[in-house]
Write a protein that holds these residues in place. Structure first.
Motif, PDB file in Angstrom:
ATOM      1  N   GLY A 166       4.491   4.447   7.010  1.00 19.63           N
ATOM      2  CA  GLY A 166       4.446   3.959   8.380  1.00 19.63           C
ATOM      3  C   GLY A 166       4.502   5.073   9.400  1.00 19.63           C
ATOM      4  O   GLY A 166       4.424   6.254   9.078  1.00 19.63           O
ATOM      5  N   GLY A 167       4.644   4.695  10.658  1.00 21.35           N
ATOM      6  CA  GLY A 167       4.670   5.670  11.737  1.00 21.35           C
ATOM      7  C   GLY A 167       6.035   5.781  12.385  1.00 21.35           C
ATOM      8  O   GLY A 167       6.888   4.906  12.229  1.00 21.35           O
ATOM      9  N   ASP A 168       6.248   6.882  13.099  1.00 24.48           N
ATOM     10  CA  ASP A 168       7.459   7.098  13.902  1.00 24.48           C
ATOM     11  C   ASP A 168       8.725   7.021  13.052  1.00 24.48           C
ATOM     12  O   ASP A 168       9.586   6.171  13.254  1.00 24.48           O
ATOM     13  CB  ASP A 168       7.526   6.075  15.037  1.00 24.48           C
ATOM     14  N   LYS A 198      10.815   3.566  12.552  1.00 24.53           N
ATOM     15  CA  LYS A 198      11.354   2.892  13.733  1.00 24.53           C
ATOM     16  C   LYS A 198      10.275   2.349  14.658  1.00 24.53           C
ATOM     17  O   LYS A 198      10.569   1.816  15.719  1.00 24.53           O
ATOM     18  CB  LYS A 198      12.276   3.841  14.500  1.00 24.53           C
ATOM     19  N   SER A 199       9.003   2.491  14.260  1.00 23.43           N
ATOM     20  CA  SER A 199       7.898   1.924  15.029  1.00 23.43           C
ATOM     21  C   SER A 199       8.036   0.417  15.107  1.00 23.43           C
ATOM     22  O   SER A 199       8.382  -0.257  14.124  1.00 23.43           O
ATOM     23  CB  SER A 199       6.566   2.282  14.369  1.00 23.43           C
ATOM     24  N   ASP A 200       7.751  -0.156  16.289  1.00 24.45           N
ATOM     25  CA  ASP A 200       7.852  -1.613  16.419  1.00 24.45           C
ATOM     26  C   ASP A 200       6.696  -2.329  15.732  1.00 24.45           C
ATOM     27  O   ASP A 200       6.681  -3.547  15.615  1.00 24.45           O
ATOM     28  CB  ASP A 200       7.931  -2.030  17.888  1.00 24.45           C
ATOM     29  N   GLU A 201       5.710  -1.573  15.224  1.00 14.35           N
ATOM     30  CA  GLU A 201       4.604  -2.180  14.494  1.00 14.35           C
ATOM     31  C   GLU A 201       4.971  -2.483  13.044  1.00 14.35           C
ATOM     32  O   GLU A 201       4.516  -3.470  12.476  1.00 14.35           O
ATOM     33  CB  GLU A 201       3.383  -1.258  14.530  1.00 14.35           C
ATOM     34  N   LEU A 234       8.612   3.034  -3.811  1.00 16.69           N
ATOM     35  CA  LEU A 234       9.037   1.925  -4.662  1.00 16.69           C
ATOM     36  C   LEU A 234       9.213   0.629  -3.895  1.00 16.69           C
ATOM     37  O   LEU A 234       9.042  -0.457  -4.460  1.00 16.69           O
ATOM     38  CB  LEU A 234      10.366   2.277  -5.348  1.00 16.69           C
ATOM     39  N   GLN A 235       9.574   0.739  -2.602  1.00 12.91           N
ATOM     40  CA  GLN A 235       9.917  -0.471  -1.858  1.00 12.91           C
ATOM     41  C   GLN A 235       9.894  -0.202  -0.363  1.00 12.91           C
ATOM     42  O   GLN A 235      10.209   0.911   0.093  1.00 12.91           O
ATOM     43  CB  GLN A 235      11.322  -0.947  -2.250  1.00 12.91           C
ATOM     44  N   THR A 236       9.509  -1.202   0.403  1.00 18.16           N
ATOM     45  CA  THR A 236       9.785  -1.226   1.840  1.00 18.16           C
ATOM     46  C   THR A 236      10.507  -2.528   2.140  1.00 18.16           C
ATOM     47  O   THR A 236      10.234  -3.563   1.503  1.00 18.16           O
ATOM     48  CB  THR A 236       8.501  -1.138   2.691  1.00 18.16           C
ATOM     49  N   ILE A 237      11.448  -2.478   3.073  1.00 20.46           N
ATOM     50  CA  ILE A 237      12.184  -3.671   3.461  1.00 20.46           C
ATOM     51  C   ILE A 237      12.297  -3.700   4.976  1.00 20.46           C
ATOM     52  O   ILE A 237      12.548  -2.669   5.606  1.00 20.46           O
ATOM     53  CB  ILE A 237      13.582  -3.714   2.786  1.00 20.46           C
ATOM     54  N   ARG A 238      12.067  -4.851   5.550  1.00 21.33           N
ATOM     55  CA  ARG A 238      12.078  -4.993   6.993  1.00 21.33           C
ATOM     56  C   ARG A 238      13.457  -4.665   7.560  1.00 21.33           C
ATOM     57  O   ARG A 238      14.486  -5.083   7.061  1.00 21.33           O
ATOM     58  CB  ARG A 238      11.711  -6.435   7.334  1.00 21.33           C
TER      59      ARG A 238
END
Length: 357
Positions: A19-21, A44-47, A61-65
């Motif tokens: 992701g970004g930022d 920390k991007s709001d996107e 391995l993982q991303t979590i909101r």
């Protein structure tokens, strides 16, 4: 003895992106096997606000909101109900909360009851503290204006996390702050004031914080730092007097090392270059950082240093929109030829166990 040396740019071992930022990463030491340890990064991007989990090979391995997490820290062995768990802690800008996630034994993240705790400020940075006197776990969170709030982390009998407010104080001159780290054994909170320098405070909630101890100031005031003073991290040593504080200087894309023992003498400055084959670019506009001294695997036999890289340069020119985090063997940094006579690497605790206390 202090080197006060500038070490030639050191090569990056690996790079990861999600992701970004991005901002401040963390390193989680696996209780199963050191080579199963994980790198947790922030977006920390709001996107696409999230935490990302990588293994030591750089595989995602993982991303979590998560609600625009600024940086992330690790809490080891916290009592949740009748169980002991590791937790990931971040300050989430989206709703100005303290965000906590459980870290499973496999090194993945999952939500936990009570994992979102409100604050009365616009959060900007955070870190954790385990009191050597009480054994309690505390959470620090700050606003840009250098207001610091300190909470005690707790849990109900059914395993819901709770927080109890302990105190509020303003760090030094009130300039913008973001980076910080706690030395649990010595009870010190180190705060990076972006335009001015690095300060130390007592971390215990009943201590006097009316005046901080100045570790170093920026070069325009006669010191060794350069604005913006960003990430701050601790390399554990074999004793409470051994080990190092590392600080990132965003304006010059460099890092300063200080001795952990008071008065925290300046040791050296280093930068991070790209790989010789061009597969990984240099670090520029550095922000958050993390370090661990444990022997992890063949790539990181004497520890790992992770840094955010604001502008990932592409081989074909230009920069990527993804936030990049660079992985460097701590052996390369502390064993650099310019400082080998100081024996810096020998002071690192390669068998540090954060769950022992």
């Amino acid at each position: 003895m202090t080197a006060q040396a500038t070490v030639p740019a050191l090569p990056t071992r690996k790079a990861v992106a999600n992701g970004g930022d991005g901002d401040g990463p963390a390193i989680w030491l696996s209780p199963v096997s050191a080579d199963l340890s994980r790198i947790i990064t922030t977006t920390k991007s709001d996107e696409s606000p999230s935490l990302g989990v990588f293994d030591l090979t750089g595989k995602l391995l993982q991303t979590i909101r998560a609600g625009e997490p600024n940086n992330v820290d690790i809490i080891y062995g916290f009592a949740v109900g009748n169980e002991t768990r590791d937790l990931a802690f971040a300050a989430c800008r989206e709703d100005n909360t303290l965000c906590l996630f459980e870290i499973t034994s496999e090194g993945t993240l999952r939500t936990i009851s009570g994992g979102s705790q409100p604050t009365p400020i616009e959060v900007y940075g955070s870190c954790t503290f385990k009191s050597p006197s009480s054994g309690k776990t505390h959470l620090f969170v700050n606003a840009k204006s250098a207001e610091y709030l300190q909470y005690e982390l707790g849990s109900t009998a059914n395993g819901t996390l709770t927080t109890t407010f302990l105190r509020l104080f303003t760090a030094e001159s009130g300039g913008q702050v973001e980076g910080r780290v706690v030395d649990n054994e010595n009870g010190w909170l180190f705060v990076g004031e972006e335009p001015l320098g690095l300060w130390r405070y007592d971390a215990e909630p009943d201590s006097d914080v009316s005046e901080g101890f100045s570790v170093d100031v920026v070069s325009t005031s006669g010191g060794n730092l350069y604005a913006d003073v960003e990430g701050v991290t601790l390399v554990p040593g074999k004793t409470n007097d051994e080990g190092f504080i590392i600080v990132s200087c965003q304006g010059v894309s460099a890092y300063n090392i200080y001795r952990r023992a008071s008065p925290h003498d300046f040791v050296m400055t280093f930068t991070i270059a790209g790989n010789t084959d061009g597969s990984v670019d240099r670090v520029s506009s550095t922000d958050g950082i993390a370090v661990i001294g444990d022997a992890l695997n063949a790539d990181f036999p004497n520890g790992l240093f992770v840094t955010h890289d604001d502008a990932k340069e592409l081989p074909e020119g230009g920069t990527s929109e993804e936030a990049s985090f660079k992985l460097v063997s701590l052996e390369i940094i502390l064993g650099a030829e310019a400082v080998t006579s100081l024996g810096l690497l020998r002071q690192v605790d390669t068998q540090w166990n954060p769950r022992s206390s």
